[in-house]
Design an enzyme around this catalytic site. Sequence first.
Site, PDB file in Angstrom:
ATOM      1  N   TRP A 103       2.682  -5.571  -1.329  1.00 25.22           N
ATOM      2  CA  TRP A 103       2.533  -4.567  -2.389  1.00 25.22           C
ATOM      3  C   TRP A 103       3.845  -3.876  -2.694  1.00 25.22           C
ATOM      4  CZ3 TRP A 103      -1.148  -5.741  -5.299  1.00 25.22           C
ATOM      5  CH2 TRP A 103      -2.372  -6.175  -4.810  1.00 25.22           C
ATOM      6  N   ASP A 174       2.210   4.578  -3.033  1.00 26.67           N
ATOM      7  CA  ASP A 174       1.042   3.797  -3.420  1.00 26.67           C
ATOM      8  C   ASP A 174      -0.017   4.021  -2.336  1.00 26.67           C
ATOM      9  OD1 ASP A 174      -0.891   1.892  -3.898  1.00 26.67           O
ATOM     10  OD2 ASP A 174       0.486   0.172  -3.942  1.00 26.67           O
ATOM     11  N   LYS A 198     -10.739   0.836  -4.030  1.00 24.90           N
ATOM     12  CA  LYS A 198     -10.809   0.681  -2.580  1.00 24.90           C
ATOM     13  C   LYS A 198     -11.532   1.852  -1.925  1.00 24.90           C
ATOM     14  CE  LYS A 198      -7.503  -2.652  -3.072  1.00 24.90           C
ATOM     15  NZ  LYS A 198      -6.223  -2.882  -3.725  1.00 24.90           N
TER      16      LYS A 198
HETATM   17  C1  LIG Z   1      -5.237  -3.388  -4.309  1.00 25.16           C
HETATM   18  C2  LIG Z   1      -3.899  -2.788  -4.240  1.00 25.16           C
HETATM   19  C3  LIG Z   1      -3.057  -2.736  -5.359  1.00 25.16           C
HETATM   20  C4  LIG Z   1      -3.423  -3.390  -6.681  1.00 25.16           C
HETATM   21  O1  LIG Z   1      -4.396  -2.694  -7.331  1.00 25.16           O
HETATM   22  P1  LIG Z   1      -4.868  -3.118  -8.811  1.00 25.16           P
HETATM   23  O2  LIG Z   1      -5.689  -1.949  -9.220  1.00 25.16           O
HETATM   24  O3  LIG Z   1      -5.637  -4.393  -8.654  1.00 25.16           O
HETATM   25  O4  LIG Z   1      -3.675  -3.296  -9.651  1.00 25.16           O
HETATM   26  C5  LIG Z   1      -1.829  -2.120  -5.228  1.00 25.16           C
HETATM   27  N1  LIG Z   1      -1.451  -1.558  -4.072  1.00 25.16           N
HETATM   28  C6  LIG Z   1      -2.231  -1.605  -2.967  1.00 25.16           C
HETATM   29  C7  LIG Z   1      -1.760  -0.980  -1.710  1.00 25.16           C
HETATM   30  C8  LIG Z   1      -3.473  -2.206  -3.025  1.00 25.16           C
HETATM   31  O5  LIG Z   1      -4.254  -2.246  -1.925  1.00 25.16           O
END
Ligand SMILES: *Cc1c(COP(=O)(O)O)cnc(C)c1O
Length: 364
Positions: A103, A174, A198
């Site tokens: 990521w 993030d 998530k």
């Molecule tokens: C799932 C995830 C993403 C991507 O998320 P999207 O909404 O599908 O773009 C980015 N960073 C992390 C840490 C993730 O777990």
Amino acid sequence: MDHPVYNFNAGPAVLPKPVMLKAQEEFVNYRGCGYGIIEESHRAANFDEVIQAAEANLRKLMGISDDYEVLFLQGGASLQFAMIPMNLMIPGKKIAVCDTGEWSHKAMKEMKILGADVDLVFDGSANKFSAIGDVKSWKFDQDAAYAYICANNTIYGTEYHEYPDTGNVPLVADMSSDIMSHVIDVNRFGLIFAGAQKNMGPAGVALVVIRKDLPARCPETVPTMLRYSTHIKSKSLFNTPSTFGIYMIRLVTDWMLEQGGVPAIQKKNEAKAAKLYAAIDNSPMFRGTCCKCSRSNMNVCFRIGEGNEELEKKFVAEAKAAGLIGLKGHRAVGGLRASIYNAMPEEGVDTLIAFMDDFAAKNA
Ligand SMILES: *Cc1c(COP(=O)(O)O)cnc(C)c1O
């Protein structure tokens, strides 16, 4: 199967059962209005109440002060990989990045497309992203435009248990896969973002918490829709937002407050993760893939032996038949992964552990 299905998917992921039932109850006839909130105008009073409650809940749960804006955007966490440098990079200044895997790479790719100069403060590739290491030893050039971390690496199963001190450099994080799973001090960050799917709601909304001084950096060349200032000015209603997604975040955050907020949820998360890691460590069959120092409380990554793919396949299939779904590791790393977000009940983890013990005994 004498239990409900337990969903260990990494995302979209399990949502609290009471929230699903509430959404079902309200779906066709929202609070007596005769139609669903999904059919409502984003400019109507019904929806105004929803988005304001969602923001108020988030502010309460995360302790977000008036120094920060709260935005509900689209394009997922992935659009933020580009939007952040578009808005926050400064010509001639570097972006300090701590690389903990996949990521972070996706975020760095967008920074580089936009011509940013990346200063790699931490390079996790040396340990194959199995550890985050000692953040206290990291040095941040005080001239950097901003610093960037991925708080929880969903794919490798590593999580920061302490955040680096970046001094006066705004820290961007993030938090897609561990937002509101543990108490944080928002004031340490310049910007926090997270895809909802998530730990917060359905796919289709991304939460952005941004310090009020930062959007002013955005150059004139950035299109309207990609500017934080646009969404701040219009309170996330510049265009039609993911109304149903925001409604679901409202219900999930209502539920979180009923649970006692983030401190109470953190305690439960720590207990669930400790149990599962103990089961892995004490098993003759399973092996954790990350350094104990950096283990994620959200995404538990493990293997059978040194990576017995045949047995792992059997494990995933038999677990699924037993009502334990989503245990396959991410395609980039293989192995097994149990995502145990806020909404995963402790009984789900207990059921998984019992299944693992049974599987180990039968396949010794
Ligand atoms: C799932 C995830 C993403 C991507 O998320 P999207 O909404 O599908 O773009 C980015 N960073 C992390 C840490 C993730 O777990």
